[in-house]
Design a protein around this motif. Sequence first.
Motif, PDB file in Angstrom:
ATOM      1  N   LEU A 784     -10.030  -6.222   3.718  1.00  0.00           N
ATOM      2  CA  LEU A 784     -11.441  -5.924   3.834  1.00  0.00           C
ATOM      3  C   LEU A 784     -11.790  -4.604   3.142  1.00  0.00           C
ATOM      4  O   LEU A 784     -12.857  -4.466   2.540  1.00  0.00           O
ATOM      5  CB  LEU A 784     -11.851  -5.861   5.318  1.00  0.00           C
ATOM      6  N   VAL A 785     -10.880  -3.649   3.246  1.00  0.00           N
ATOM      7  CA  VAL A 785     -11.103  -2.367   2.542  1.00  0.00           C
ATOM      8  C   VAL A 785     -11.197  -2.617   1.044  1.00  0.00           C
ATOM      9  O   VAL A 785     -12.034  -2.046   0.335  1.00  0.00           O
ATOM     10  CB  VAL A 785      -9.992  -1.370   2.885  1.00  0.00           C
ATOM     11  N   LEU A 786     -10.314  -3.481   0.536  1.00  0.00           N
ATOM     12  CA  LEU A 786     -10.270  -3.731  -0.897  1.00  0.00           C
ATOM     13  C   LEU A 786     -11.421  -4.604  -1.372  1.00  0.00           C
ATOM     14  O   LEU A 786     -11.940  -4.407  -2.478  1.00  0.00           O
ATOM     15  CB  LEU A 786      -8.944  -4.410  -1.266  1.00  0.00           C
ATOM     16  N   LEU A 803      -2.167   1.352  -5.235  1.00  0.00           N
ATOM     17  CA  LEU A 803      -2.439   0.386  -4.165  1.00  0.00           C
ATOM     18  C   LEU A 803      -1.172  -0.369  -3.770  1.00  0.00           C
ATOM     19  O   LEU A 803      -0.915  -0.618  -2.575  1.00  0.00           O
ATOM     20  CB  LEU A 803      -3.520  -0.593  -4.611  1.00  0.00           C
ATOM     21  N   SER A 804      -0.376  -0.744  -4.755  1.00  0.00           N
ATOM     22  CA  SER A 804       0.876  -1.452  -4.466  1.00  0.00           C
ATOM     23  C   SER A 804       1.823  -0.551  -3.681  1.00  0.00           C
ATOM     24  O   SER A 804       2.528  -1.005  -2.757  1.00  0.00           O
ATOM     25  CB  SER A 804       1.532  -1.916  -5.764  1.00  0.00           C
ATOM     26  N   LEU A 837      -3.831  -8.394  -4.276  1.00  0.00           N
ATOM     27  CA  LEU A 837      -3.621  -7.063  -4.852  1.00  0.00           C
ATOM     28  C   LEU A 837      -3.210  -7.156  -6.319  1.00  0.00           C
ATOM     29  O   LEU A 837      -3.469  -6.241  -7.120  1.00  0.00           O
ATOM     30  CB  LEU A 837      -2.554  -6.318  -4.035  1.00  0.00           C
ATOM     31  N   SER A 838      -2.591  -8.277  -6.689  1.00  0.00           N
ATOM     32  CA  SER A 838      -2.178  -8.444  -8.095  1.00  0.00           C
ATOM     33  C   SER A 838      -3.380  -8.522  -9.035  1.00  0.00           C
ATOM     34  O   SER A 838      -3.275  -8.244 -10.231  1.00  0.00           O
ATOM     35  CB  SER A 838      -1.318  -9.703  -8.236  1.00  0.00           C
ATOM     36  N   ARG A 883     -15.604 -10.195  -6.148  1.00  0.00           N
ATOM     37  CA  ARG A 883     -15.587  -8.936  -5.411  1.00  0.00           C
ATOM     38  C   ARG A 883     -14.667  -7.908  -6.081  1.00  0.00           C
ATOM     39  O   ARG A 883     -14.953  -6.698  -6.078  1.00  0.00           O
ATOM     40  CB  ARG A 883     -15.160  -9.176  -3.946  1.00  0.00           C
ATOM     41  N   VAL A 884     -13.569  -8.352  -6.624  1.00  0.00           N
ATOM     42  CA  VAL A 884     -12.702  -7.419  -7.372  1.00  0.00           C
ATOM     43  C   VAL A 884     -13.473  -6.845  -8.551  1.00  0.00           C
ATOM     44  O   VAL A 884     -13.391  -5.635  -8.865  1.00  0.00           O
ATOM     45  CB  VAL A 884     -11.416  -8.123  -7.828  1.00  0.00           C
TER      46      VAL A 884
END
Length: 907
Positions: A784-786, A803-804, A837-838, A883-884
Amino acid sequence: MALSARSVSVRTKGGEKSLTSAAASHLKKALGLKSSGGSSSSSRGRKPYSTAEIIRDQMLISDQSDMRTRRALSRAVAGQATKCMEQMLVALELLQHIPASAFKDLNEHQHWLKRQLRLLEAGLLAHPLVRGDSGGVDALRLRQNLKEMYEKSSDTGKNTESMQALRSAAMGQATRPSKSEAGDVLHWIDGYPLNVHLYLAIIGALFDTLDECSVIDEIDEVMELIKKTWVVLGINQFTHTLCFMWILFRQFVVTGQKETDLLRAAESQMTDIQKDAKREVQPENLQLMTAILGTMQSWAEKRLLAYHDSFPEGANGAMEGLLSVSLLATEVLQQDISQDYRHRRKPEVNLASGRIEVYVRSSITTVFAQMMESVDTRRKAVQREGEPIPALAMLANDSSTLATKEVEKFSPVLKKWHPCAGGIAAVTLHACYRREIKQYLSRLNGLTPDAKQVLEAADELEKFLVQIAVEEGADAEDGGKALIREMPPFEVDKIVGDLAKKWVEERLEKLGDWVDRNIEQEQWEPDALREHYAPSAVEVLRIADETLDAFFALPVSQFPEVLQDLVTGLDEALQSYASQIIAPCGTKNVLVPPIPPLTRCKTKKSWFGMGKKVGEAKDGPRPRSHNRKAPLTNLEAFTVPHMCVRINTLQHIITEIEFTEKKAHFGWQKDPTIHSKTSKIKVTPRHSYNSVSAVDANFYRTRETAKAGIEQLMDVAAYRVVFGDLRDVLWDGLYIRGVTNARIGPVLEKLDAQLGVIADSAAKGLRNRVVGALMQACFDGYLLVLLAGGTSRMFTLSDAHMLSEDLECMKDLFKADGDGLPGDMVDRAVATLTQVLSLFSLTTNELIQRFSAVNGSAKAGVKPSLPPTTANWSVSDANTLLRVLCYRCDDTASKFLKKNYHLPKCE
């Protein structure tokens, strides 16, 4: 029967000796009587010379009295032409020929004189054989003469005028002829009942005065001599048999009722009477027979109607003989004697069977009443010893003992006359106890321990009595069906069933009230118990277990449906308890903030506003608890330790109901393996009664509710940590104003502290599950943060590496160098996050191309549509890709979003 055995005597040097004194008496043999073992007079130191002397000794006549009588009779005979005793008025002759000087003193003479006068009055006036006018001249004259002589008490031993007048009047009365009478016969002592009383006194001499249970050895000779009085006394064979039977029966009574040979002899005489009674019987003899047999029957029945008291040792012996005599007397009295009834046909009735039934019912009822009177006294005595027994339970035990005694000691003899005597006793005893148990059951309000003892005892007694009735009734014509019809059931089962249902309803109602009351008072303190679950749960489970124990202690094994009601009710009560543990905590949805609409990052401010509490941001998403009504209104009250206590409690319930289910399943059967290690509850082995295999003993509702509740509360606890306790470092801090300036360190620091709290609060078997829920919540929160962190967050391509690294740090925290969660578990939980995350490591153009391909706008000239927000984040989800792009802070992303969705540039 040879009642007139002729005696044969031989003269010896020592005197006259009868042959029967050396050989066994014919009469004794015929009647089965025992003798004293010697001559009656020899035992008193002198052997008589004649049978007359034996009678004199037996009747306790003194030598002086005997001598006076002999001399007087000799003078009387000498002065008469006839020497026949039948034509002599003996009492009158004794008065005439015995002077006052023959007595020691005047008093003795007066006593003797009055006795002779009373004898004349009784024989000639009161009870004459030949009835005349009692108010006639002759009778009045005789009565006057007797009165004058009785009052003057003058010497009658002289030929005085008064004596002559008495003789004249007495002979006038005595010489009246009877019907069909030949010759001159004096009737002065042969009227009924005087003659019978005198004859009874005479034949009483047949019994040894020193041993009243035995007859004298010379019974044959004495009996032969006694028969010579028949003419004077007006006795015939029938009357003699009646009198002899009565004497035998009387001796049995006065000698302690132990000599059964006397009863058998009396019965033998009664058998002869029965035969003779079928022929024409004189009215006097009929009256005598009715009087004697009625008296014997009345005396016997008085004892037979309560034979348990009269014959406590059993029916063998005296009671058996008395039964024979009483039943035979009843039969003789009931048979047709009168000519008026001789030709009437009467229905055949088994009198003996009927009387036996009367005796059995009466005696059982009598002894039952006595047992009831003694029960209370005995119960109080037992109570003082510390083992109180309810009165009806004691009465049931006594009744069972009585039934056993009846079958063993009385029924074998009674069966001679009634084939179902034992069954009649069982039926009577059943009726007596049924009356008492019905009254008891009508007042019974609950299955108390005393009630349990009474009902069990009553049930055992009823089964025992029915068994006796069935066995005894096997010989009956109907196979005992009539007996069984007389034994309506106690209906203990019906009453017990109703009381058991009431008992279950009351217990369940109390349990429900207790659950509601105590769960409101529960504080959910982690340190209340060492195991960190709620004390109220221990009490709830204890009460449920004790309720089952109490139920299985009741005599209700024949009611599996009641047990099913109890199990269902306990399941519902425990489910209610579990539901009330869960309900106040709400669900995780009230803690997850709503997904904000797609927008571009505009400011450097936090989504919630720096330093503001959850829900205070004006431009960012608010927690759901502020957007809708939710049960969880106070986050501070639902801390991690608090939630762990609730979770632990639900798990404890799941564990313990397994033992409760096993206890309910085995029911009344023995199963020593039922033992709870946590609650220390052990099922006491019980008697094996009915199987409860038909009962579904599973607590489905409780188990399902508790399992679902554990999952729900773990999620609530985890989300409460992530979106509550970690709010300032996660939502208000993580990646605000750029990744470089707000890394994940503060989040991990607070998260580690929360893991320590869980380790201390969660049950050992639940720790990994609670931590796993927290891990999942952390990964969800990180996503949700991302993807929905608000306008205060932005990411660049160069941030992907950091982030990773932050994600790996979080994973390592949960793995804890092998001491935490298993690696594969962590990897599965983080799989979606890793994939999403990728996307942050892709260039903006690559993101646009992938979005267009997924969103269906890859063709030239086709404007891409705005994908819906599903929150199902994945690399193939268009909303996730978009969203990204919204959080990518570069010109390419801004141009694409401005052109297609009119979103502003990232500032």
